[in-house]
Design an enzyme around this catalytic site. Sequence first.
Site, PDB file in Angstrom:
ATOM      1  N   ASP A   7       0.885  -1.161   0.000  1.00 38.36           N
ATOM      2  CA  ASP A   7       0.000   0.000   0.000  1.00 38.36           C
ATOM      3  C   ASP A   7       0.925   1.215   0.000  1.00 38.36           C
ATOM      4  OD1 ASP A   7      -2.342   1.564   0.175  1.00 38.36           O
ATOM      5  OD2 ASP A   7      -2.097   1.715   2.348  1.00 38.36           O
ATOM      6  N   GLU A  68      -1.061  -1.220  -4.929  1.00 41.91           N
ATOM      7  CA  GLU A  68      -2.280  -0.460  -5.178  1.00 41.91           C
ATOM      8  C   GLU A  68      -2.044   0.486  -6.343  1.00 41.91           C
ATOM      9  OE1 GLU A  68      -5.043   1.130  -2.022  1.00 41.91           O
ATOM     10  OE2 GLU A  68      -4.143   2.986  -2.740  1.00 41.91           O
ATOM     11  N   ASP A 141      -2.750   1.193   6.902  1.00 40.18           N
ATOM     12  CA  ASP A 141      -1.893   0.933   5.729  1.00 40.18           C
ATOM     13  C   ASP A 141      -1.430  -0.530   5.718  1.00 40.18           C
ATOM     14  OD1 ASP A 141      -1.379   3.956   4.938  1.00 40.18           O
ATOM     15  OD2 ASP A 141      -1.018   3.761   7.092  1.00 40.18           O
TER      16      ASP A 141
END
Length: 179
Positions: A7, A68, A141
């Site tokens: 992330d 991501e 996160d």
Amino acid sequence: MRVLGVDPGLTRCGVGVVEGVAGRPLTMLGVGVVRTPADAELGHRLVAVEQGIEQWLDEHRPECVAVERVFSQHNVRTVMGTAQASAVAMLCAARRGIPVALHTPSEVKAAVTGSGRADKAQVGAMVTRLLRLSAPPRPADAADALALAICHIWRAPAQNRLQQAVALHTAKAPKGRTA
């Protein structure tokens, strides 16, 4: 399949490793956050992110890295930092010949919770349940990184079949026509 989920972020870059196959219980092998000081020079922050990701790659030896996909945000500074951290993660994987998969936030949320509009708490709760953890990973996160890895494990078989079908169709199409 062993997947490192990333992330991306400059201040907090979530990382998580999940192992398993679609349709079977998954196992978390590690979760954490690579942190950089907000007041440090950009180049130093990117090096710190790189070093952190390299340590995770060394320790866990993933078969794939799921990152991501960066999408447009209202704050240009935030999206730039996210894109830069994302590029570092992709570079680290590519340097080692590890395939990289990009997943949008809504794809990840839909895969893990059933809704592409789920909030952080819902994602954390489902990651906790799916990986049989005693508590949601913190910060968010870290949970998001695990969700990325889960999403990829579940989606990869279908994506691979689709890519194979497209390649087969393209190979059979008459020259000059790919429709």
